[in-house]
Design a protein around this motif. Structure first.
Motif, PDB file in Angstrom:
ATOM      1  N   ALA A   1       0.684  -1.265   0.333  1.00 24.81           N
ATOM      2  CA  ALA A   1       0.446   0.078  -0.030  1.00 24.81           C
ATOM      3  C   ALA A   1       0.655   1.197   0.130  1.00 24.81           C
ATOM      4  O   ALA A   1       2.740   0.961   0.187  1.00 24.81           O
TER       5      ALA A   1
ATOM      6  N   ASN B   1      -7.388   1.143   5.877  1.00 25.65           N
ATOM      7  CA  ASN B   1      -8.421   2.108   5.251  1.00 25.65           C
ATOM      8  C   ASN B   1      -7.528   3.114   4.316  1.00 25.65           C
ATOM      9  O   ASN B   1      -6.448   3.404   4.521  1.00 25.65           O
ATOM     10  N   LYS B   2      -8.334   3.689   3.153  1.00 21.69           N
ATOM     11  CA  LYS B   2      -8.138   4.502   2.887  1.00 21.69           C
ATOM     12  C   LYS B   2      -6.898   4.291   2.320  1.00 21.69           C
ATOM     13  O   LYS B   2      -5.820   5.046   2.240  1.00 21.69           O
ATOM     14  N   GLY B   3      -6.197   2.910   1.515  1.00 20.44           N
ATOM     15  CA  GLY B   3      -4.592   2.254   1.008  1.00 20.44           C
ATOM     16  C   GLY B   3      -3.654   2.838   2.281  1.00 20.44           C
ATOM     17  O   GLY B   3      -2.791   2.395   1.951  1.00 20.44           O
ATOM     18  N   MET B   4      -4.220   2.913   3.357  1.00 21.38           N
ATOM     19  CA  MET B   4      -3.500   2.861   4.433  1.00 21.38           C
ATOM     20  C   MET B   4      -3.263   0.961   5.412  1.00 21.38           C
ATOM     21  O   MET B   4      -4.476   1.225   5.460  1.00 21.38           O
TER      22      MET B   4
END
Length: 120
Positions: A13, A29-32
């Motif tokens: 990621a 969450n959200k690419g993290m």
């Protein structure tokens, strides 16, 4: 969320790369990439076999999981009940019976309303 049942999985990621082994889960969450947790993957994937397995989990967490399968919300009234830890194996083929069983196990009353299930 990613749960690894067998083998090793490597995720990449924005924040980097992380490897997960069997019986581990990753929240992201959200690419993290987020928190890696150890868990019983067999219990976590029991829904694929028509079961839900809870092992010493707070009733509030159980309610959130039940909402994935029911129409409407499951509300637990009172801090004591919300934090009460329960264990059990429940069949998903009869959701009203599952709710009654969870309430009975908690020693609580179940009130069913349209789109709302209250355990108090």
């Amino acid at each position: 969320m990613l749960t690894v049942v067998a083998g090793v999985v490597e995720l990449s990621a924005i924040a980097g790369t992380m490897a997960l082994a069997a019986n581990q889960r990753l929240l992201f969450n959200k690419g993290m990439l987020g928190l890696r947790e150890n868990l019983d993957a067999d219990a976590a994937t029991a829904w694929t076999r028509g079961k839900l397995i809870f092992n010493h989990q707070p009733l509030q967490d159980i309610a959130l999981e039940l909402e994935r399968y029911l129409r409407g919300r499951v509300v637990i009234v009172g801090d004591r009940l919300q934090q009460l830890r329960l264990s059990g194996v429940f069949a998903l083929d009869d959701l009203p019976a599952l709710l009654r069983a969870v309430a009975a196990l908690a020693g609580a009353e179940l009130v069913n309303l349209p789109l709302l299930h209250v355990i108090r």
